[in-house]
Design a protein around this motif. Structure first.
Motif, PDB file in Angstrom:
ATOM      1  N   PHE A   9       0.801  -1.344   0.024  1.00  0.00           N
ATOM      2  CA  PHE A   9       0.103   0.158   0.177  1.00  0.00           C
ATOM      3  C   PHE A   9       0.809   1.141   0.042  1.00  0.00           C
ATOM      4  O   PHE A   9       0.760   2.086  -0.809  1.00  0.00           O
ATOM      5  CB  PHE A   9      -1.029  -0.041   1.167  1.00  0.00           C
ATOM      6  CG  PHE A   9      -1.610   1.394   1.390  1.00  0.00           C
ATOM      7  CD1 PHE A   9      -2.672   1.638   0.697  1.00  0.00           C
ATOM      8  CD2 PHE A   9      -1.175   2.351   2.171  1.00  0.00           C
ATOM      9  CE1 PHE A   9      -3.400   2.944   0.629  1.00  0.00           C
ATOM     10  CE2 PHE A   9      -2.029   3.642   2.299  1.00  0.00           C
ATOM     11  CZ  PHE A   9      -2.982   3.719   1.597  1.00  0.00           C
ATOM     12  N   HIS A  10       1.912   1.188   0.935  1.00  0.00           N
ATOM     13  CA  HIS A  10       2.742   2.729   1.133  1.00  0.00           C
ATOM     14  C   HIS A  10       3.733   2.832  -0.108  1.00  0.00           C
ATOM     15  O   HIS A  10       3.838   3.797  -0.518  1.00  0.00           O
ATOM     16  CB  HIS A  10       3.523   2.643   2.331  1.00  0.00           C
ATOM     17  CG  HIS A  10       2.517   2.650   3.415  1.00  0.00           C
ATOM     18  ND1 HIS A  10       2.138   1.856   4.226  1.00  0.00           N
ATOM     19  CD2 HIS A  10       2.201   4.134   3.810  1.00  0.00           C
ATOM     20  CE1 HIS A  10       1.350   2.687   5.356  1.00  0.00           C
ATOM     21  NE2 HIS A  10       1.505   3.615   5.165  1.00  0.00           N
ATOM     22  N   LEU A  11       4.041   1.448  -0.733  1.00  0.00           N
ATOM     23  CA  LEU A  11       5.222   1.446  -1.740  1.00  0.00           C
ATOM     24  C   LEU A  11       4.569   2.002  -3.043  1.00  0.00           C
ATOM     25  O   LEU A  11       4.926   2.731  -3.915  1.00  0.00           O
ATOM     26  CB  LEU A  11       5.715   0.288  -1.856  1.00  0.00           C
ATOM     27  CG  LEU A  11       7.130   0.335  -2.542  1.00  0.00           C
ATOM     28  CD1 LEU A  11       7.851   1.250  -1.991  1.00  0.00           C
ATOM     29  CD2 LEU A  11       7.836  -1.238  -2.696  1.00  0.00           C
ATOM     30  N   PHE A  12       3.306   1.441  -3.663  1.00  0.00           N
ATOM     31  CA  PHE A  12       2.646   1.545  -4.780  1.00  0.00           C
ATOM     32  C   PHE A  12       1.391   2.148  -4.716  1.00  0.00           C
ATOM     33  O   PHE A  12       0.966   3.080  -5.759  1.00  0.00           O
ATOM     34  CB  PHE A  12       2.429   0.224  -5.452  1.00  0.00           C
ATOM     35  CG  PHE A  12       3.724  -0.713  -5.517  1.00  0.00           C
ATOM     36  CD1 PHE A  12       4.834  -0.159  -6.054  1.00  0.00           C
ATOM     37  CD2 PHE A  12       3.896  -1.987  -4.989  1.00  0.00           C
ATOM     38  CE1 PHE A  12       6.045  -1.122  -6.263  1.00  0.00           C
ATOM     39  CE2 PHE A  12       5.123  -2.612  -5.169  1.00  0.00           C
ATOM     40  CZ  PHE A  12       5.801  -2.338  -5.647  1.00  0.00           C
ATOM     41  N   VAL A  13       0.416   1.810  -3.846  1.00  0.00           N
ATOM     42  CA  VAL A  13      -0.826   2.546  -4.096  1.00  0.00           C
ATOM     43  C   VAL A  13      -0.563   4.063  -3.680  1.00  0.00           C
ATOM     44  O   VAL A  13      -1.373   4.812  -4.281  1.00  0.00           O
ATOM     45  CB  VAL A  13      -1.934   1.917  -3.070  1.00  0.00           C
ATOM     46  CG1 VAL A  13      -3.362   2.444  -3.039  1.00  0.00           C
ATOM     47  CG2 VAL A  13      -1.991   0.255  -3.378  1.00  0.00           C
ATOM     48  N   LEU A  14      -0.123   4.197  -2.557  1.00  0.00           N
ATOM     49  CA  LEU A  14      -0.002   5.733  -2.079  1.00  0.00           C
ATOM     50  C   LEU A  14       0.375   6.824  -3.104  1.00  0.00           C
ATOM     51  O   LEU A  14       0.041   7.796  -3.519  1.00  0.00           O
ATOM     52  CB  LEU A  14       0.691   5.836  -0.981  1.00  0.00           C
ATOM     53  CG  LEU A  14       0.440   7.068   0.048  1.00  0.00           C
ATOM     54  CD1 LEU A  14      -0.914   7.499   0.413  1.00  0.00           C
ATOM     55  CD2 LEU A  14       1.369   6.989   1.137  1.00  0.00           C
TER      56      LEU A  14
END
Length: 690
Positions: free
Chosen positions: A587-592
């Motif tokens: 989530f933090h690496l790609f979605v955000l």
């Protein structure tokens, strides 16, 4: 005929007529024209009608009977055996010429895909100068049928539009085939033996479906076809493993651009990004104001004001003219007069400086409204009458804030792309110059969906049955997205059946801009996510595996949909791994970054900081690893990183307290205590000082 051929698409669907965003066929067909039409086509119009003969007639004849008819009309929907399926009948009546060859080609290509194609009842033909073809309603079927005939359609359209047949056919069938980019199998050409010899290089492999540009670019469905059953599933992932930087580049390329909206200035603006420069609509201050308590004066030449007693002729308070202050009718001050003034109050006209009260002495007072009295014998309310000033070298403009000295009218106060924070004073700045509304980038709405028959609500009463797992990802991801300032729609848990998953996802894509699903992206036979995106929703999976630990099966896709205004937009889907630690890392690496890019934040990635390891860390042999750590600031100002514990991806305990992801390169030797490594900050720094 010069210029591109004009095509129009008619979607026959009672559902889509009510809710245009449910239609996926239009997008699928436009894609075929764009990617396989050889640059010959311009899709000029799409209309949606209900399954009603009169509506179909009206729209088709509008396109075919006017002064500028289109070259091709494609209908999609209503070709089956259902009671409401009227399209073939409605279209047949309109045709002046039948085209059974096109029908045969479409059915033949569909039958290669499924025996159920025999349930389709297409018609094709010509009305006036327009070729008309009916396609099935499913995006997949419509697309395959159009692919079967698109290469030969330009020829049909040119003839129908009245081109000279002799000129068109002058080079024989081979020339036509070459121009259209189609080939026939060699055995059809035995009668051509006199014109060329068949050496083996002419024999082309027989293929019954037209390779799509998608396939050439790696966009064809690579997922399992759930209809084939487990014995036919892939034994290894068909998705190439890509690096994290490549994955981030694909996300940056395919994330849709931010949309804009008008927002009122106020506390709710926090976190928004400006989509347009903001200019001051008025100056600050808007009037000449005193910056001290004291006396407004007219500075004499030379600026020496010592030892003179001045009459106090007026008072100016920091109140508006009609609220007790007398700013409205203030007389002009003359040399030799002073006016008492408070901090922030308007300077009287004519005054050129303000002397601080500390530099003066009261000489005499007078009763309010009375004449001057020496000393203080009067007992009623008194007003200052005269003051003495002790100041020399007084300069004009002293202790006065001129109009616009803080902010001039019309000057840019905030730039496009600036983020409105709650701590940096931007909201106060906008308020100070009277800006009431600003243009901002809309923040995308996020949907979070869990998939899998084994998942149960985390707070369900009672013991877990064998195989059941509490849903930890959904609450965790919803909390994370909320914390970063995004509105979240909780989409619940979808069951592992292709139809129900497709329905849930279609419904979700109407409500949200970015959909996060967890579970269902690995290699199990029930992992329906990628097939649903590619085969049912007409989406493109941009990557399905990333060389990282944890989070290898992370999947990123985009799906074309129509928004409420009927415009075609792209919606983003991230399918994250099912276990909680991997889900939050990815989530933090790609979605955000994708969410932040859609919100207009630049750069969209999280801050990277160098940290010093407070103990040894072991590394993965082949994959870049993101290790969850606590980064704290020591008394020496150095940032140090401590592991949150065992990092096995299924281990929930290691989620506790992480505020950063340590970016650890692969290797054979462990990273030693004291080594410098980069970390991505996902939360606030801790203080390591006790």
């Amino acid at each position: 005929m010069s210029g591109p051929l004009k095509a129009a698409i008619l979607v026959v669907s009672t559902t889509a007529a009510k809710e245009p965003s449910t239609d996926a066929a239009d997008a699928a067909l436009r894609q075929v024209f764009e990617q396989e039409g050889g640059g010959r086509w311009h899709v000029v119009d799409t209309k949606i009608v209900s399954d009603i003969t009169t509506q179909i007639h009206r729209q088709v004849t509008l396109w075919t009977d006017g002064t500028e008819p289109v070259n091709l009309v494609i209908t999609t929907g209503g070709t089956g055996f259902a009671v409401a399926d009227h399209t073939p009948e409605a279209v047949s009546v309109l045709l002046h010429k039948q085209a059974p060859g096109l029908v045969h080609a479409m059915l033949a290509s569909s039958l290669e895909v499924t025996p159920f194609a025999m349930m389709s009842r297409p018609v094709a033909g010509v009305r006036n100068q327009t070729v008309i073809i009916t396609l099935p309603g499913s995006p997949k079927g419509a697309k395959e049928n159009l692919q079967a005939v698109i290469k030969t359609l330009p020829h049909a359209c040119l003839q129908a539009a009245g081109a000279d047949s002799r000129a068109l056919h002058s080079g024989g069938v081979r020339k036509l085939e070459q121009e259209a980019g189609v080939s026939s199998s060699p055995q059809h050409h035995h009668h051509h033996h006199h014109s060329h010899t068949h050496n083996l290089s002419h024999v082309t492999p027989t293929r019954h479906t037209i390779p799509t540009d998608d396939e050439a670019q790696g966009h064809a469905p690579r997922s399992n076809d759930p209809a084939l059953g487990p014995s036919r599933r892939h034994r290894s992932s068909p998705y190439p493993m890509i690096s994290v930087p490549d994955a981030l580049a694909l996300i940056a390329t395919h994330t849709p651009p931010p949309a804009t909206a008008t927002a009122r200035v106020g506390p709710s603006l926090t976190g928004s990004v400006l989509a347009r420069h903001v200019r001051a609509t008025e100056p600050v201050p808007a009037f000449r104001a005193s910056i001290v308590d004291g006396y407004a004066v007219v500075v004499p030449p030379g600026g020496d004001m010592r030892g003179v007693v001045y009459p106090v002729v007026a008072v100016s308070h920091a109140a508006p003219a009609d609220a007790g202050g007398n700013g409205g009718a203030m007389p002009s001050l003359k040399q030799g007069e002073v006016a008492r003034i408070t901090t922030g109050a308007p300077v009287p006209p004519g005054a050129t400086a303000v002397i601080m009260v500390e530099d003066t002495r009261l000489v005499s007072t007078r009763p309010v409204g009375g004449s001057s009295v020496g000393g203080d014998e009067g007992k009623e309310a008194e007003e200052e009458a005269e003051v003495e000033i002790f100041a020399e070298g007084v300069r004009e403009g002293e202790n006065i804030r001129e109009v616009g000295s803080d902010i001039e009218e019309g000057v840019q106060i905030l730039g496009k792309g600036e983020e409105i924070s709650a701590v940096g004073g931007e909201i106060g700045l906008l308020a100070s110059v009277g800006v009431k509304e600003v243009e901002v980038y809309k923040r995308p709405v996020v949907g979070v969906l869990s998939t899998g028959d084994e998942i149960v609500e985390h707070d369900r009463e009672g013991e877990l049955r064998l195989g059941e797992v509490r849903d930890t990802n959904r609450p965790g991801l919803i909390a994370a997205a909320n914390d970063w300032g995004y509105e979240v729609v909780d989409l619940g848990i979808a069951r592992d059946q292709a139809g129900s998953l497709e329905e849930v996802m279609r419904d979700a894509l109407r409500k949200v801009d970015l959909l996060i699903t967890t579970g269902g992206v690995s290699m199990g036979e029930l992992d329906l996510l990628k097939p649903t995106i590619e085969r049912s929703l007409g989406g493109i999976v941009h990557f399905g595996r990333v060389a990282m630990k944890p989070g290898k099966p992370t999947t990123f896709a985009t799906v074309p949909v129509k928004n409420n205004d009927g415009e075609r937009v792209s919606k983003v889907i991230f399918s994250l791994p099912g276990n909680p630690a991997s889900a939050l890392v990815t989530f933090h690496l790609f979605v955000l970054p994708s969410l932040r890019q859609m919100s207009g934040i630049d750069p969209p990635g999280l801050p990277r900081v160098p940290v010093v390891l407070s103990h040894d860390f072991s590394v993965d042999k082949s994959r870049l690893e993101y290790h969850r750590v606590i980064v704290s600031v020591g008394s020496d100002g150095v940032l140090s990183a401590t592991s949150t514990g065992g990092q096995r991806s299924s281990r929930v305990g290691s989620l506790k307290g992480a505020n950063a992801l340590l970016c650890m390169p692969s290797g054979t030797e462990p990273l030693r205590k004291g080594a410098k490594v980069e970390a991505l900050l996902i939360g606030s720094l801790r203080s390591g000082i006790l």
